[in-house]
Design a protein around this motif. Structure first.
Motif, mmCIF file in Angstrom:
data_model
loop_
_atom_site.group_PDB
_atom_site.id
_atom_site.type_symbol
_atom_site.label_atom_id
_atom_site.label_comp_id
_atom_site.label_asym_id
_atom_site.label_seq_id
_atom_site.Cartn_x
_atom_site.Cartn_y
_atom_site.Cartn_z
ATOM 1 N N PHE A 41 0.869 -1.179 0.000
ATOM 2 C CA PHE A 41 0.000 0.000 0.000
ATOM 3 C C PHE A 41 0.903 1.226 0.000
ATOM 4 C CE2 PHE A 41 -2.342 3.466 1.940
ATOM 5 C CZ PHE A 41 -3.563 3.409 1.302
ATOM 6 N N VAL A 42 0.823 2.029 -1.049
ATOM 7 C CA VAL A 42 1.692 3.193 -1.219
ATOM 8 C C VAL A 42 0.992 4.415 -0.627
ATOM 9 C CG1 VAL A 42 2.907 4.670 -2.853
ATOM 10 C CG2 VAL A 42 2.682 2.214 -3.298
ATOM 11 N N LEU A 43 1.717 5.147 0.243
ATOM 12 C CA LEU A 43 1.207 6.381 0.844
ATOM 13 C C LEU A 43 2.138 7.524 0.464
ATOM 14 C CD1 LEU A 43 -0.911 7.691 2.696
ATOM 15 C CD2 LEU A 43 0.613 7.240 4.624
ATOM 16 N N LYS A 44 1.615 8.506 -0.264
ATOM 17 C CA LYS A 44 2.404 9.658 -0.712
ATOM 18 C C LYS A 44 1.782 10.947 -0.174
ATOM 19 C CE LYS A 44 4.105 7.672 -5.070
ATOM 20 N NZ LYS A 44 4.164 7.875 -6.544
ATOM 21 N N VAL A 45 2.637 11.889 0.222
ATOM 22 C CA VAL A 45 2.171 13.171 0.742
ATOM 23 C C VAL A 45 3.007 14.276 0.123
ATOM 24 C CG1 VAL A 45 1.736 14.578 2.767
ATOM 25 C CG2 VAL A 45 1.525 12.105 2.924
ATOM 26 N N ARG A 46 2.332 15.245 -0.482
ATOM 27 C CA ARG A 46 2.995 16.466 -0.949
ATOM 28 C C ARG A 46 2.607 17.603 -0.009
ATOM 29 N NH1 ARG A 46 5.206 16.028 -5.988
ATOM 30 N NH2 ARG A 46 4.580 14.195 -7.229
ATOM 31 N N HIS A 47 3.605 18.341 0.482
ATOM 32 C CA HIS A 47 3.339 19.372 1.480
ATOM 33 C C HIS A 47 4.407 20.450 1.400
ATOM 34 C CE1 HIS A 47 6.659 17.949 4.056
ATOM 35 N NE2 HIS A 47 6.314 16.743 3.632
ATOM 36 N N PRO A 48 4.142 21.614 1.985
ATOM 37 C CA PRO A 48 5.169 22.657 2.025
ATOM 38 C C PRO A 48 6.415 22.171 2.762
ATOM 39 C CG PRO A 48 3.012 23.561 2.569
ATOM 40 C CD PRO A 48 2.857 22.077 2.515
ATOM 41 N N GLU A 49 7.552 22.682 2.364
ATOM 42 C CA GLU A 49 8.823 22.232 2.945
ATOM 43 C C GLU A 49 8.888 22.481 4.446
ATOM 44 O OE1 GLU A 49 13.634 22.936 2.233
ATOM 45 O OE2 GLU A 49 12.149 24.086 1.100
ATOM 46 N N SER A 50 8.193 23.521 4.933
ATOM 47 C CA SER A 50 8.263 23.873 6.356
ATOM 48 C C SER A 50 7.385 22.996 7.233
ATOM 49 C CB SER A 50 7.842 25.337 6.540
ATOM 50 O OG SER A 50 6.516 25.538 6.049
ATOM 51 N N ALA A 51 6.450 22.247 6.640
ATOM 52 C CA ALA A 51 5.527 21.432 7.444
ATOM 53 C C ALA A 51 6.238 20.191 7.979
ATOM 54 C CB ALA A 51 4.318 21.025 6.607
ATOM 55 N N GLN A 52 5.860 19.764 9.172
ATOM 56 C CA GLN A 52 6.425 18.570 9.811
ATOM 57 C C GLN A 52 5.331 17.511 9.899
ATOM 58 O OE1 GLN A 52 8.010 19.182 13.708
ATOM 59 N NE2 GLN A 52 8.687 17.085 13.968
ATOM 60 N N LEU A 53 5.510 16.412 9.160
ATOM 61 C CA LEU A 53 4.483 15.373 9.069
ATOM 62 C C LEU A 53 4.984 14.054 9.632
ATOM 63 C CD1 LEU A 53 3.109 16.079 5.470
ATOM 64 C CD2 LEU A 53 2.259 16.943 7.632
ATOM 65 N N ILE A 54 4.063 13.287 10.179
ATOM 66 C CA ILE A 54 4.382 11.974 10.743
ATOM 67 C C ILE A 54 3.459 10.950 10.093
ATOM 68 C CG2 ILE A 54 4.402 10.548 12.820
ATOM 69 C CD1 ILE A 54 5.083 12.968 14.430
ATOM 70 N N PHE A 55 4.067 9.865 9.597
ATOM 71 C CA PHE A 55 3.300 8.776 9.014
ATOM 72 C C PHE A 55 2.886 7.791 10.103
ATOM 73 C CE2 PHE A 55 4.292 8.657 4.208
ATOM 74 C CZ PHE A 55 4.275 10.055 4.140
ATOM 75 N N PRO A 56 1.805 7.030 9.900
ATOM 76 C CA PRO A 56 1.415 6.010 10.882
ATOM 77 C C PRO A 56 2.450 4.897 10.963
ATOM 78 C CG PRO A 56 0.074 5.858 8.893
ATOM 79 C CD PRO A 56 0.866 7.118 8.775
ATOM 80 N N ASP A 57 2.585 4.297 12.162
ATOM 81 C CA ASP A 57 3.528 3.202 12.363
ATOM 82 C C ASP A 57 2.768 1.932 12.738
ATOM 83 O OD1 ASP A 57 2.710 3.693 14.929
ATOM 84 O OD2 ASP A 57 4.595 4.557 15.606
ATOM 85 N N SER A 58 3.470 0.985 13.339
ATOM 86 C CA SER A 58 2.861 -0.321 13.644
ATOM 87 C C SER A 58 1.773 -0.237 14.712
ATOM 88 C CB SER A 58 3.953 -1.299 14.101
ATOM 89 O OG SER A 58 4.625 -0.800 15.235
ATOM 90 N N THR A 59 1.691 0.882 15.455
ATOM 91 C CA THR A 59 0.626 1.019 16.463
ATOM 92 C C THR A 59 -0.732 1.332 15.838
ATOM 93 O OG1 THR A 59 1.157 3.381 16.750
ATOM 94 C CG2 THR A 59 2.302 1.790 18.172
#
Length: 298
Positions: A41-59
């Motif tokens: 399952f491919v998850l892609k995110v495009r966002h401004p360079e200044s934004a801080q994003l976190i992807f889901p993990d095993s939890t």
């Protein structure tokens, strides 16, 4: 339209444009899969360079799918826009004709976080058999097979009783050793889980000293210490903890994190969290030594 109406209109447009600046896309690498087959399952995110994003993990709860592996890729930034991506390898054990999956992406801000979800991706169940005949066809066989009609219940009872007595004797002989080994392995597993979560949270806290993260870090540390010492760390203040453990440096470490929680001040927490991790590790080693000494004394 008055001034207040114009202000609310521009505020709504700015919030809407900011939300649209983060684009989340998710899809399966194939449209169907057999039961238990490994699928990406491919998850892609495009966002401004200044934004801080976190992807889901095993939890994250992937049910009815089962997460097998997560593979991340290097961020790609061009003209102020960053592309982050990851592949989640999952297996489907559900008999439903179709499974739908949508994953969240968390954007961290100073005092809050925003959650974005990808569109639902569909994974269809691929059946191995195209169809099952309504009337099963059996092969004719008129050769009779001998069937034993008697069963030696006395012999079966003697064997069963012997096995039960043997297992009972082994359990009594090695019960204490088995219990000590179980406790030791349980503490090791608990330490691994604590250390992994601690490093993750303290890393986020060092990057973004927010109130919620600081409170979660302190709660995680107190909860672990309480679980291995049976002392009420959750109820004690920082000074009471330092007095109970006879360690003034613990008070300074907790105080630096408390400044974020109660005073709303930013602070460098790296040194404090490292020292608290050392204290937790020392208490973990003490617990293992206590289990080992109890085992030797028995």
């Amino acid at each position: 339209m008055g001034r207040i109406g114009v202000f609310l209109l521009f505020l709504g447009l700015s919030v809407s444009s900011f939300a649209q600046s983060v684009q989340v896309d998710g899809y399966f690498t194939q449209d169907s899969a057999r039961l238990g087959e490994r699928v990406g399952f491919v998850l892609k995110v495009r966002h401004p360079e200044s934004a801080q994003l976190i992807f889901p993990d095993s939890t994250f709860d992937f049910s009815p799918l089962v997460l097998l592996e997560k593979k991340t890729f290097m961020s790609q930034t061009r003209e102020g826009e960053t592309l982050d991506s990851a592949i989640y390898y999952v297996s489907n054990f559900s008999l439903d004709p179709s499974i739908f999956l949508s994953l969240p992406v968390y954007e961290l801000s100073r005092y809050d976080s925003v959650t974005y979800f990808s569109t639902e991706a569909e994974l269809k169940l691929k059946l191995v058999l195209d169809s099952i005949p309504e009337q099963p066809v059996f092969q004719e066989n008129n050769v009779y097979q001998p069937i034993e009609t008697t069963f030696n219940w006395l012999l079966a009872s003697v064997i069963t009783a012997g096995i039960l007595l043997l297992l009972g004797g082994l359990a009594l002989l090695f019960a204490k050793r088995i219990k000590a080994l179980f406790q030791k392995n349980r503490e090791k597993l608990r330490w691994i889980q604590f250390e992994r979560k601690w490093k993750k949270l303290t890393g986020l806290l060092a990057q973004n000293p927010a109130l919620e993260l600081a409170d979660e870090v302190v709660g995680l540390w107190k909860g672990y210490l309480e679980s291995i010492t049976d002392l009420p760390f959750q109820e004690w203040t920082s000074s009471e903890i330092a007095e109970a453990l006879d360690d003034k440096e613990i008070f300074q470490a907790l105080r630096s994190i408390d400044m974020i929680i109660y005073a709303g001040k930013e602070a460098k927490t790296g040194e404090a969290t490292n020292y608290l991790l050392e204290v937790a590790k020392a208490k973990y080693q003490e617990k293992l030594n206590r289990i080992r000494n109890e085992k030797a004394s028995r």
